[in-house]
Write an enzyme that holds these catalytic residues in place. Structure first.
Site, short mmCIF file in Angstrom:
data_model
loop_
_atom_site.label_atom_id
_atom_site.label_comp_id
_atom_site.label_asym_id
_atom_site.label_seq_id
_atom_site.Cartn_x
_atom_site.Cartn_y
_atom_site.Cartn_z
N ASP A 40 74.11 26.43 31.20
CA ASP A 40 74.38 25.06 31.64
C ASP A 40 73.39 24.06 31.05
O ASP A 40 73.21 22.96 31.57
CB ASP A 40 74.37 24.97 33.18
N HIS A 243 64.01 19.39 2.65
CA HIS A 243 64.18 19.22 4.10
C HIS A 243 63.63 20.47 4.80
O HIS A 243 64.35 21.18 5.51
CB HIS A 243 65.66 18.98 4.45
N ASP A 260 57.43 13.73 6.64
CA ASP A 260 58.60 12.83 6.58
C ASP A 260 59.10 12.73 8.01
O ASP A 260 59.69 13.67 8.55
CB ASP A 260 59.65 13.45 5.65
N ASP A 271 62.10 5.80 8.63
CA ASP A 271 62.18 7.01 7.78
C ASP A 271 61.04 6.94 6.76
O ASP A 271 61.25 6.48 5.64
CB ASP A 271 63.55 7.05 7.10
N HIS A 350 66.81 14.66 -5.92
CA HIS A 350 67.51 13.81 -4.94
C HIS A 350 67.60 12.37 -5.41
O HIS A 350 67.17 12.02 -6.49
CB HIS A 350 66.81 13.90 -3.56
N HIS A 354 68.48 5.60 0.31
CA HIS A 354 69.76 5.60 1.03
C HIS A 354 69.71 4.48 2.05
O HIS A 354 68.64 4.06 2.48
CB HIS A 354 69.97 6.96 1.73
N HIS A 361 70.57 8.42 7.37
CA HIS A 361 71.39 8.21 6.18
C HIS A 361 72.53 7.32 6.66
O HIS A 361 73.55 7.82 7.14
CB HIS A 361 71.88 9.53 5.59
N GLU A 384 62.14 6.21 -2.02
CA GLU A 384 61.44 7.48 -1.82
C GLU A 384 61.44 8.39 -3.04
O GLU A 384 62.02 9.47 -3.01
CB GLU A 384 62.04 8.21 -0.62
N TYR A 388 58.45 17.59 -7.11
CA TYR A 388 58.28 18.86 -6.40
C TYR A 388 58.16 19.98 -7.42
O TYR A 388 59.12 20.24 -8.16
CB TYR A 388 59.48 19.10 -5.48
N ARG A 406 56.19 13.19 -1.91
CA ARG A 406 57.19 12.14 -1.77
C ARG A 406 56.51 10.97 -1.07
O ARG A 406 55.66 11.19 -0.19
CB ARG A 406 58.39 12.63 -0.95
N GLU A 408 57.66 7.40 0.79
CA GLU A 408 58.90 6.75 1.25
C GLU A 408 58.60 5.56 2.15
O GLU A 408 57.92 5.70 3.18
CB GLU A 408 59.75 7.77 2.01
N1 GLY Z 1 64.24 12.03 6.11
C1 GLY Z 1 65.31 12.33 5.27
C2 GLY Z 1 65.30 11.51 4.07
O1 GLY Z 1 64.27 10.97 3.71
O2 GLY Z 1 66.31 11.29 3.46
MN MN Z 2 64.91 8.96 3.46
MN MN Z 3 62.59 10.67 4.90
#
Ligand code: GLY
Ligand code: MN
Ligand code: MN
Length: 440
Positions: A40, A243, A260, A271, A350, A354, A361, A384, A388, A406, A408
């Site tokens: 539950d 991720h 992140d 983000d 990537h 976004h 996203h 971002e 890597y 990264r 961002e």
């Molecule tokens: N935190 C996911 C991205 O940066 O897209």
């Molecule tokens: Mn992002």
């Molecule tokens: Mn991010």
């Protein structure tokens, strides 16, 4: 009784803007499904972003029907009041209080939905709905479309055309109102403060999980709703997983830590990614990657202004990162041949940004009528770039293996450029080195 914590005029204005683009159509939006974790116990509930965007209503098992130009225009189907269930699971508004508190024209019990929806859609020329979010509701929707066709009798009409509701609403969500920007500023400020606390906490020997705990503690102490997405706390080579989900390893002396993480505040999320040395001092090898990446990230932000294609930022990024990869002796050859063969994707797989908003996203199209979307004031997105280098990449110089970085930030386009909503989060080498490990 609970009261809504939001100003209902926000949602009314959003509905009015949307109505202008619905051309005789009706929107049917189901609340987000609830999911059971075990027995539950449910997973924490969060309302569907579109549903919340137009209603401010956060209860599950609800449906919103919007029929601009018809009477009633706004209809919410909701759960009944239920003393027993509310004793266990908490307050429900029920139909009466929902109607007065949320300012919709009409409310009904959710149990009435199947019986009423056909008649509600009958006068409409089209319906806006998003398939494939909730398969159970999709099955219901198919029956509804048949029923509406039967209701119009031998008119020769076929099924109501179904248009994509997420595209419709997404185009509006892409442009942040003054209200949206205010909430996003707050979400970004909370996120930035939490990153700073995590930097202060970090030193060799702490664990990724403990750092995540500091982030979460900071989010909640600042009255955030929750994480906007699962925080990534990746030490050393874990940062080369984009991720990374485990967050269960120790932070080692000499390694970098990539965080992140973003707080969700009043349904909008930040983000932010920052990458910094666990012991407070970048090594020369780490600087070889960090410095050009930071210079690129700042250059990208400086380029943002209305009229440029969103996609052009990715093109600039790919060009610059490919040059950096050549300089670092990760790749060999001409820039163009490495781009044509997509070789750069080994170290940068990537996109550079976004849309950002209620969802990390976020909704909104980046191609419109086959053309790349041009930036306009009010659009919010991330910048971002990252690099890597897998730990087992024997082609890479040994000193660079296992480095993942990264950086961002979150920006919103203004008439003359952009506002960096996360500018308060340190990213310069000397700023980071003066904060890391310095508690209090
Ligand atoms: N935190 C996911 C991205 O940066 O897209
Ligand atoms: Mn992002
Ligand atoms: Mn991010």
């Amino acid at each position: 009784m609970r009261r809504p914590i939001y100003d209902m005029s926000v949602f009314k204005e959003r509905r009015e803007s949307l109505a202008a683009r619905m051309k005789g159509g009706a929107l049917v939006l189901a609340s987000h499904p609830e999911y059971i974790r075990n027995n539950d116990v449910h997973y924490p509930y969060r309302q569907d972003s579109n549903f919340f965007y137009l209603t401010g209503f956060e209860e599950p098992e609800s449906v919103f029907v919007f029929r601009p130009g018809q009477t009633p225009e706004t209809i919410l189907f909701v759960r009944p009041k239920d003393v027993m269930r509310e004793t266990w699971d908490g307050f429900r508004y029920g139909p009466e209080a929902t109607q007065t508190q949320f300012g919709v024209d009409k409310t009904y019990l959710i149990s009435e939905f199947d019986k009423m929806i056909g008649e509600l859609l009958r006068p409409c020329d089209r319906v806006y709905y998003r398939w494939n979010i909730d398969r159970d509701f999709d099955a219901k929707m198919l029956n509804i479309l048949s029923e509406v066709r039967v209701l119009v009798g031998r008119s020769g009409r076929g099924h109501l055309p179904v248009h994509d509701a997420w595209e419709l609403i997404g185009e509006q969500r892409l442009f942040k109102s003054l209200y949206d920007v205010g909430v996003m500023r707050k979400a970004c400020e909370i996120s930035s403060n939490a990153h700073i606390e995590a930097m202060r906490f970090t030193k060799p020997g702490v664990t990724e999980r403990q750092v995540q705990g500091v982030l979460l503690g900071s989010f909640y102490m600042q009255n955030a709703d929750r994480e906007g997405y699962n925080s990534i706390v990746a030490a050393g080579a874990n940062a080369t997983t984009l991720h990374y989900v485990f967050n269960d390893q120790p932070c080692k002396d000499g390694d970098l830590l990539l965080i992140d993480a973003g707080a969700e505040y009043q349904m909008y999320t930040g983000d932010i990614t920052r990458t910094f040395p666990i012991n407070g001092k970048f090594t020369p090898a780490q600087r070889k990657v960090y410095d050009p990446l930071l210079a690129l990230q700042k250059d990208l932000i400086a380029r943002i202004k209305p009229g440029i294609p969103f996609r052009s930022l990715q093109e600039v990024t790919v060009d610059a990162l490919t040059d950096i990869m050549i300089d670092l002796k990760l790749l060999e050859g001409s820039r163009q041949s490495l781009i044509d063969s997509q070789a750069f994707k080994r170290y940068y797989p990537h996109g550079v940004g976004h849309w950002l908003g209620m969802d990390v996203h976020d909704a909104g199209m980046s191609i419109v009528n086959g053309e790349p979307r041009l930036l306009e004031p009010g659009m919010a997105f991330t910048i971002e770039p990252g690099l890597y280098i897998p730990a087992d990449d024997m082609n890479a110089p040994a000193e660079l293996r296992g480095i993942g970085i990264r950086i961002e930030d979150n920006v919103i386009v203004t008439p003359s450029g952009c506002e960096n909503l996360t500018a308060s989060c340190p990213k310069e080498v000397h700023d980071l080195e003066s904060i890391i490990g310095r508690r209090g």
